[in-house]
Scaffold this active site. Structure first.
Site, PDB file in Angstrom:
ATOM      1  N   SER A 141      44.569  45.963  47.315  1.00 55.00           N
ATOM      2  CA  SER A 141      45.256  46.974  46.863  1.00 55.00           C
ATOM      3  C   SER A 141      46.642  46.638  47.199  1.00 55.00           C
ATOM      4  CB  SER A 141      43.954  47.964  48.257  1.00 55.00           C
ATOM      5  OG  SER A 141      44.730  48.613  47.688  1.00 55.00           O
ATOM      6  N   TYR A 154      41.496  50.355  57.033  1.00 54.80           N
ATOM      7  CA  TYR A 154      41.158  50.296  55.108  1.00 54.80           C
ATOM      8  C   TYR A 154      42.343  49.002  54.756  1.00 54.80           C
ATOM      9  CZ  TYR A 154      40.813  50.410  50.422  1.00 54.80           C
ATOM     10  OH  TYR A 154      40.691  49.960  49.008  1.00 54.80           O
TER      11      TYR A 154
HETATM   12  P1  NDP Z   1      33.591  52.719  43.778  1.00 52.43           P
HETATM   13  O1  NDP Z   1      33.235  53.066  44.092  1.00 52.43           O
HETATM   14  O2  NDP Z   1      33.591  53.465  42.282  1.00 52.43           O
HETATM   15  O3  NDP Z   1      32.779  51.302  43.633  1.00 52.43           O
HETATM   16  C1  NDP Z   1      32.974  50.260  45.361  1.00 52.43           C
HETATM   17  C2  NDP Z   1      31.508  49.197  44.576  1.00 52.43           C
HETATM   18  O4  NDP Z   1      31.164  48.210  45.764  1.00 52.43           O
HETATM   19  C3  NDP Z   1      30.146  49.667  43.722  1.00 52.43           C
HETATM   20  O5  NDP Z   1      29.524  49.468  42.507  1.00 52.43           O
HETATM   21  C4  NDP Z   1      29.268  49.612  45.116  1.00 52.43           C
HETATM   22  O6  NDP Z   1      28.136  49.283  44.686  1.00 52.43           O
HETATM   23  C5  NDP Z   1      29.836  48.493  46.133  1.00 52.43           C
HETATM   24  N1  NDP Z   1      29.918  48.255  46.912  1.00 52.43           N
HETATM   25  C6  NDP Z   1      29.951  48.930  48.239  1.00 52.43           C
HETATM   26  N2  NDP Z   1      29.367  48.086  48.893  1.00 52.43           N
HETATM   27  C7  NDP Z   1      28.613  46.697  48.994  1.00 52.43           C
HETATM   28  C8  NDP Z   1      27.423  46.355  49.528  1.00 52.43           C
HETATM   29  N3  NDP Z   1      28.191  46.413  50.815  1.00 52.43           N
HETATM   30  N4  NDP Z   1      26.984  44.937  48.918  1.00 52.43           N
HETATM   31  C9  NDP Z   1      27.283  45.397  47.542  1.00 52.43           C
HETATM   32  N5  NDP Z   1      28.572  46.005  46.814  1.00 52.43           N
HETATM   33  C10 NDP Z   1      29.024  46.969  47.628  1.00 52.43           C
HETATM   34  O7  NDP Z   1      35.070  51.893  43.606  1.00 52.43           O
HETATM   35  P2  NDP Z   1      36.235  50.794  42.795  1.00 52.43           P
HETATM   36  O8  NDP Z   1      35.915  50.180  41.603  1.00 52.43           O
HETATM   37  O9  NDP Z   1      37.167  51.434  42.641  1.00 52.43           O
HETATM   38  O10 NDP Z   1      36.128  50.382  44.027  1.00 52.43           O
HETATM   39  C11 NDP Z   1      35.953  48.442  44.190  1.00 52.43           C
HETATM   40  C12 NDP Z   1      37.196  47.889  44.844  1.00 52.43           C
HETATM   41  O11 NDP Z   1      38.543  48.356  44.254  1.00 52.43           O
HETATM   42  C13 NDP Z   1      37.104  48.200  46.481  1.00 52.43           C
HETATM   43  O12 NDP Z   1      37.238  47.240  46.483  1.00 52.43           O
HETATM   44  C14 NDP Z   1      38.157  48.985  46.660  1.00 52.43           C
HETATM   45  O13 NDP Z   1      38.822  48.578  47.646  1.00 52.43           O
HETATM   46  C15 NDP Z   1      39.418  48.579  45.561  1.00 52.43           C
HETATM   47  N6  NDP Z   1      40.436  48.855  45.441  1.00 52.43           N
HETATM   48  C16 NDP Z   1      40.269  50.324  44.987  1.00 52.43           C
HETATM   49  C17 NDP Z   1      41.236  51.724  44.326  1.00 52.43           C
HETATM   50  C18 NDP Z   1      41.292  53.100  43.869  1.00 52.43           C
HETATM   51  O14 NDP Z   1      42.044  53.353  43.556  1.00 52.43           O
HETATM   52  N7  NDP Z   1      39.834  53.079  43.601  1.00 52.43           N
HETATM   53  C19 NDP Z   1      42.913  51.120  44.666  1.00 52.43           C
HETATM   54  C20 NDP Z   1      42.667  49.808  44.933  1.00 52.43           C
HETATM   55  C21 NDP Z   1      41.610  49.140  45.003  1.00 52.43           C
HETATM   56  P3  NDP Z   1      26.325  49.946  45.176  1.00 52.43           P
HETATM   57  O15 NDP Z   1      26.246  51.067  46.644  1.00 52.43           O
HETATM   58  O16 NDP Z   1      25.656  49.462  44.132  1.00 52.43           O
HETATM   59  O17 NDP Z   1      26.168  47.957  46.266  1.00 52.43           O
END
Ligand code: NDP
Length: 246
Positions: A141, A154
């Site tokens: 990130s 974070y």
């Molecule tokens: P979302 O909340 O849309 O997606 C998060 C995903 O992580 C979901 O599919 C969730 O699925 C999964 N997840 C969470 N915990 C678990 C777990 N224990 N095991 C398996 N899967 C898990 O957010 P984003 O798409 O934004 O996030 C994706 C990545 O991008 C993250 O690492 C985030 O830190 C990073 N990021 C995002 C930014 C933003 O502004 N959005 C900026 C920079 C980085 P489920 O709950 O079904 O398990």
């Protein structure tokens, strides 16, 4: 198509960046393996991809569980014979100010954002070494570059992912032909902020100036760009932010 017959595991595929990436890679011929905890959402996504002529399988699992990862990788090898890549994308961001001592949320971020990445690497590495090549992409990130209010833990987790990626690259790329990329997005419009429980952070975020953020598809494009280079090219870091973000 550059990714034809490449088998790529995507964690956090049930929403946001992971979901957009699954669509993007499948549309370029990859066999995508969808991993997250929400089985229903993964099945819907699998259907959408296969209805579009793509290939996808569901490997429901929690990235904090080494067993779930190992089971997922075994199922992938059974189905496709090999693993070519892993996108360590699952993550969460329950921002809070340190003095609130929301220690359960701190530990959850360490477990998912850091240990989840380590579990993924441990699960796929023997397969990638067997293939003498592959690609690991870790979603870090902008938070790895700078602190923002409420983000002490974070930001620390995302810095860890960025530095781990550099170590991985140096250890794996020259020796085994396994390329490693760290993707470092600024604000992307997804459900990531939904896990925030700190009322002061919520209030602060509501008061933040409106800006045009990135879309999940923008990050999927950066992932595709990194993956589709010739094997001799290692894209180390992709630092990608909204034009309007300071
Ligand atoms: P979302 O909340 O849309 O997606 C998060 C995903 O992580 C979901 O599919 C969730 O699925 C999964 N997840 C969470 N915990 C678990 C777990 N224990 N095991 C398996 N899967 C898990 O957010 P984003 O798409 O934004 O996030 C994706 C990545 O991008 C993250 O690492 C985030 O830190 C990073 N990021 C995002 C930014 C933003 O502004 N959005 C900026 C920079 C980085 P489920 O709950 O079904 O398990």
């Amino acid at each position: 198509m550059e990714l034809t017959n490449k088998t790529i595991i995507i964690t956090g595929a049930s929403s946001g960046i992971g979901e957009a990436t699954a669509h993007k890679l499948a549309s370029h011929g990859a066999n995508v393996v969808l991993m997250a905890r929400s089985e229903d959402k993964l099945q819907e996504l699998q259907k959408a991809i296969t209805d579009n002529g793509g290939k996808a399988i569901v490997a429901t699992g929690d990235v904090t569980s080494k067993e779930d990862f190992d089971k997922g990788v075994a199922a992938v090898v059974k189905e496709y014979g090999k693993v070519d890549g892993l996108i360590n994308n699952a993550g969460l961001m329950p921002l809070s100010f340190v003095e609130k001592l929301k220690t359960d949320e701190w530990m959850q971020m360490v477990d998912v954002n850091i240990k989840g990445v380590l579990n993924g690497v441990a699960a796929v590495l023997p397969e990638l070494k067997k293939n003498k090549g592959g690609h690991i992409i870790n979603i870090s990130s902008m938070a790895a570059h700078r602190y923002f209010p409420g983000g002490a833990v974070y930001c620390a987790t995302k810095s860890a992912v960025k530095m781990f990626s550099e170590g991985l690259r140096q250890e794996l790329a020259p020796e085994y032909g396994i390329n490693v990329t760290s993707i470092e997005p600024g604000a992307v419009s997804t459900s990531l902020t939904e896990t925030i429980t700190d009322e002061d952070v919520k209030e602060m975020m509501e008061g933040m100036q409106e800006m045009t953020t990135l879309e999940a598809e923008d990050i999927a494009n950066a992932i595709y760009y990194s993956l589709s280079q010739p094997a001799r090219v290692n894209i180390n870091d992709v630092y990608i932010v909204p034009s309007e973000q300071k």
